[in-house]
Every structure is written in structure tokens, then in C-alpha cells.
Design a protein around this motif. Structure first.
Motif: not given
Length: 544
Positions: A370-376, A455-466
Motif C-alpha cells: 500500500l505504501h511504495p514510498e516505504w518500499q523505496k 496514547i498514539w495520537g490522532p493518526d492512530v489508524n495510519k501506517f506511519k513507521p516513522e
């Protein structure tokens, strides 16, 4: 005349016997119902009132069945597999997947959490339960290991799959088994397995290369080949376990893995989380099927063990467990024989080390698709490590793969294979400000902890490895809320083993291929003792 009176007397006696038999049945049924009432409802009600006095609310249970009927009604209303669509053309072709699956897999927990908060109590008839999803209480829950154990009623249902191994044992038996098994999963031992893990991963890549070449030779699409990755990853993980445990390949233990998978599916056909078991002692087709599978698996495992006893040229994991079991035979006691100890812990290692790791890898690849930018980013990092003179299969080089680590940690946050931390109060114990009575089962829903915006912030349901760039301690408000492997003394023994496997297979796949979700992919997480993709993970894979 006499014969007529005799017949009448006989008929009266038969009627009397019939009435007596009926009364006996009624009396027996009454005794059974009274016992059920005494052992289930009265006990459960006493525990519920004890918790209610401390301010713990929850749904009102019914007689005998507790809140099970309500749980089943709520489950029936939930839309299984919701939150998914195919390619979102309006979003530039990127597929859309809703990662919050708790409301479809465990809707009753979410329903009650909205009503009663993060701590409440409910009943399944036989048992009273305490739901806990407060970070500080979860931390305490995992530290009270002497007074809390795995729920007996639940582990009994898992006995065919796990035996009396370390995953379902409690008390001195658990402590003794952990003493023998744990050292074999320490990081220094796992580092010695990196080479064989790399060999297993390379074998997987050769299979994918062959499929891509075959598609090209057959006039197929040269840009990408549709691969359902789940079974391939399962075989990779099984090969690693086979090499690490038995010094052999997956092919040799293939029948064991196949039967374990069948047994897992059989157990999962009916909910073992909240189904009542009043008549569990009666034989059924399902119980006979499970019994046959259990005996076949144990026979196959022991056959491999016997072969290993005659060939001890290399010290693998099972060889060390065998020696530990022999050395600590006195401590194991009569209830847990050497054979039983070895076979049951092999079953535990097979299931936890094979099934959970392969499923985690499948979810990880789905997210990267779903996130080719992270593949890169992963591909560039792996390239830097290799070009820097290191080897991707070297333990020291693996430690440099920070981006890969972040991706895996985020995948385990969104899709932890284990859905629950479950404990039973073996004695009255204090958890937070609540005195938990003996016999109460405590549940923590891991996906809910991992998706709490407070606990995690408002972007909790997003794939955010950073979010894991500075480690778990900086990723969220309460580090104890990140529990993909549990916490405390009962932390998953295979944590290091699983993370190294995931690093190797993800790094090698991303460095050799680019991939995206196939139109065949249907996002539908399902709970089969672990949370796995119901319809598999289909990827369009292209060799770089």
C-alpha cells in the motif's frame, strides 16, 4: 381370576416403575441444574457483585449463559470484512484499506467499552471476566505473574494444539519450563541462526523467481506476477523452525505443519473465547476429529525426536530442550514426563514460532504494498548496508536496518498476531485500584490498546513507521501500551527469533522485488486464534 389380578398387579407395578424412572430423571435433571446454578450463576454473580462494589460496571448477565447471548447478537450484527474497497481510482489508484478491525472481529468488546469505559466486567455463564484496557493497569497485569496465570478454561480448549507446554502452563510447571526453554531464545543463540534463516529466505526468493520466469516464458505479463504470498511465507517460517529445532528442512516436517494447521482451523470453527462448555464432556464429531489430529501430530513429532536422539552431531534447539528435560527431570515431576515435556513444547514452538511469524510477515508485505514510498526507503537502506561491506545475513548488519525495524514495529502495532493478553486470578490480587477476586479472568484487547488516540495520537489508524524512529519509548505516551509480544515475565520467548526472521525476509523481498496489491486482494482480517488475512494476501510482484 388369579391371572387377571396378577396382570393388573403387574401393570400397576410397571406404571409405578415408570413413574419412579421419570421422577428419577427429573430429580437428576434438577440436581444437574442446581449444580450448574451453584457452580456457575451463584459463583459468577458473587464475583460480579464483588467487582460492582468497587465501581466496576458492565452488562447485566442472564441465568446460566451470562452475556453470551448478547455477545452473539452483537457479533451477528457486525459486518464481517467491512472497511475495505478495491483500488480507489479517485485517489490516484492507491488502494484504500481501513486498518481498524476491532469493531468487526470483537464488536461486543467495543460496544461495551463505549458504554462502560476501559474497565468493565461481563460473564460467559461459567466465568466472570474483567476487561482492562488502561495502560497502567496493563503494566501491572503483566507483572503479577505469581498470582495470575493463563485462564484454565481457555487453555483446556487449546490443549490438543498446545499440550501442557509453556504457552498454557501456570505456576511451578511454567517456571520450570521457562527455565529450560528461555535460554534457547536469548539473542546470542538467535544470532547463530541468522545464516539458516537467510538460506530459507533465499529458497523462497528462488521460488518467486521461477514463477516470474515461467510467466514470462508463457507469454504472460512481464511487468508483474500475481502471487498469494501467505502459503509461501508459511513454508519459509516452517523451514526456519525445522532447521532451528530439528536440523532438517521443512519438507521433512511438512506433515506435522499441515496437521497443526488443520487442528488450528478445527478449534477455531467455533468460538472458544465465549462459548459455554456445560456439556463439553460429551463426545462429538469435532472432539473425535481433534483427538485424532492430536495423536497423529504427537506421533510424528516423537518420531522426529527419536531420529534426533540417534543423530546428535549438531546441537539444535530441540537437542538442548531434550538435554534440559533430562537434567531437570526431578523438577518436572510425574505429571509432566520427559516425552510429554519435549513433545508439548515442540508443539508450542511450531505454532507460535511458525504460524504467528508468517502471518506477521504477510501483514507487513500488505502494508508495504500500500505504501511504495516505504518500499523505496527499505530498499535504499538495504543497499547501503550491503554496499558498505556488510552482509544482509550477518547479525551485525541486521542491527543497522533501522527503517526495516520501524516498518515491522508499525505492522505489529496495526496487526498484532495475538489479539489478547489473557490472565486468570489464581488468588485474590490487586491490579491498579481493583481487588480482583480469585477465579476472575482478565482480558486486554491488544488492537484497542494499539489504536487508542490518547496514547498514539490522532493518526492512530495510519501506517506511519516513522513514529518508531526513536524507539518504542518515544513512539507513544505509554510504552507499556505496545504489547505485540506481551509484557513482563510472560513476554513471548520467541520475540527475538520472530523479529530477526521478519527482518531477514522483509529485507530480502523488498531488495529484490517491487510489489503492489493485486485486484484479487480482499481485506478481511479474521480471528483464528491469531488475527490473519481470511482470503490471503495477493500481490502483483515485479523483479527489480
Amino acid at each position: 381370576m388369579n391371572s387377571s389380578r396378577e396382570r393388573e398387579t403387574m401393570e400397576i407395578l410397571q406404571m409405578f416403575r415408570g413413574v419412579c424412572a421419570q421422577l428419577a430423571v427429573v430429580a437428576l435433571l434438577g440436581a444437574v441444574l442446581f449444580r450448574l446454578y451453584s457452580s456457575t450463576w451463584r459463583t459468577s454473580e458473587r464475583l460480579r457483585k464483588s467487582l460492582a462494589k468497587q465501581g466496576v460496571g458492565g452488562p447485566r448477565p442472564s441465568l446460566f449463559y451470562g452475556n453470551v447471548p448478547e455477545m452473539q447478537r452483537i457479533q451477528a450484527k457486525s459486518v464481517h470484512g467491512s472497511g475495505v474497497s478495491g483500488p480507489d481510482r479517485e485517489a490516484g489508484g492507491r488502494e484504500f484499506v481501513a486498518h481498524d478491525y476491532t469493531s468487526t472481529l470483537f464488536p461486543y468488546f467495543e460496544h461495551w467499552r463505549k458504554q462502560y469505559g476501559s474497565v468493565y466486567t461481563y460473564s460467559t455463564g461459567e466465568r466472570q471476566h474483567l476487561y482492562v484496557n488502561q495502560p497502567e493497569m496493563v503494566k501491572e497485569l503483566n507483572q503479577c505473574f505469581t498470582l495470575l496465570g493463563k485462564p484454565s478454561y481457555l487453555t483446556k480448549r487449546l490443549a490438543p494444539l498446545l499440550g501442557n507446554g509453556i504457552l498454557r502452563s501456570n505456576g511451578p510447571s511454567w517456571a520450570q519450563q521457562r527455565k529450560i526453554v528461555a535460554p534457547e531464545f536469548f539473542m546470542d543463540k538467535v544470532k547463530g541462526m541468522v545464516g539458516l534463516m537467510g538460506e530459507s529466505a533465499e529458497q523462497l526468493l528462488r521460488i518467486w523467481d521461477q514463477r516470474i520466469e515461467a510467466a514470462a516464458a508463457g507469454g504472460g505479463d512481464l511487468t508483474a506476477v500475481d502471487i498469494e504470498v501467505d502459503e509461501d511465507l508459511r513454508e519459509f517460517s516452517a523451514d526456519v523452525i525445522s532447521r532451528a529445532c530439528f536440523g532438517s528442512s521443512y519438507a521433512k516436517g511438512k506433515e506435522i505443519f499441515s496437521k497443526l494447521r488443520s487442528l488450528q482451523k478445527t478449534i477455531s470453527k467455533h468460538s472458544f473465547l465465549f462459548g459455554h462448555n456445560f456439556l463439553g464432556f460429551l463426545p462429538t464429531k469435532k472432539s473425535r476429529e481433534m483427538g485424532n489430529l492430536e495423536r497423529e501430530i504427537e506421533s510424528l513429532i516423537w518420531k522426529v525426536i527419536e531420529e534426533r536422539e540417534h543423530d546428535c552431531s549438531e546441537k539444535d534447539l530441540v537437542q538442548m530442550i531434550m538435554e534440559g528435560a533430562a537434567y531437570n527431570q526431578e523438577g518436572l515431576g510425574k505429571a509432566l514426563s520427559r516425552r510429554r515435556f519435549i513433545v508439548d513444547n515442540c508443539k508450542n514452538i511450531y505454532f507460535a514460532g511458525h504460524e504467528a511469524t508468517s502471518v506477521a510477515a504477510s501483514w507487513c508485505l500488505m502494508l508495504l504494498a500500500l505504501h511504495p514510498e516505504w518500499q523505496k526507503r527499505v530498499r535504499e537502506e538495504v543497499g547501503r548496508v550491503i554496499n558498505g561491506g556488510g552482509s544482509i545475513l550477518d547479525a551485525e548488519s541486521l542491527a543497522q536496518l533501522k527503517t526495516v525495524t520501524m516498518v515491522i514495529q508499525e505492522a505489529l502495532r496495526l496487526y498484532p498476531p495475538a489479539a489478547f493478553v489473557s490472565r486468570e486470578a489464581l488468588e485474590e490480587t490487586k491490579v491498579g485500584n481493583i481487588t480482583v477476586p480469585k477465579g476472575v479472568c482478565i482480558w486486554t484487547l491488544i488492537p484497542t490498546l494499539h489504536r487508542d488516540p490518547d496514547i498514539w495520537g490522532p493518526d492512530v489508524n495510519k501506517f506511519k513507521p516513522e513514529r518508531f524512529a526513536d524507539g518504542v519509548t518515544k513512539a507513544c505516551k505509554y510504552p507499556q501500551a505496545y504489547v505485540p509480544f506481551g509484557l513482563g515475565p510472560r513476554l513471548c520467548l520467541g520475540r527475538n527469533f520472530a523479529l530477526i526472521q521478519l527482518k531477514i525476509v522483509v529485507s530480502l523481498i523488498v531488495s529484490r522485488y517491487s510489489f503492489r496489491l493485486s485486484p484479487k486482494y480482499r481485506h478481511s482480517p479474521i480471528y483464528r486464534m491469531i488475527v490473519e488475512p481470511e482470503h490471503g494476501v495477493h500481490l502483483l510482484v515485479q523483479k527489480i
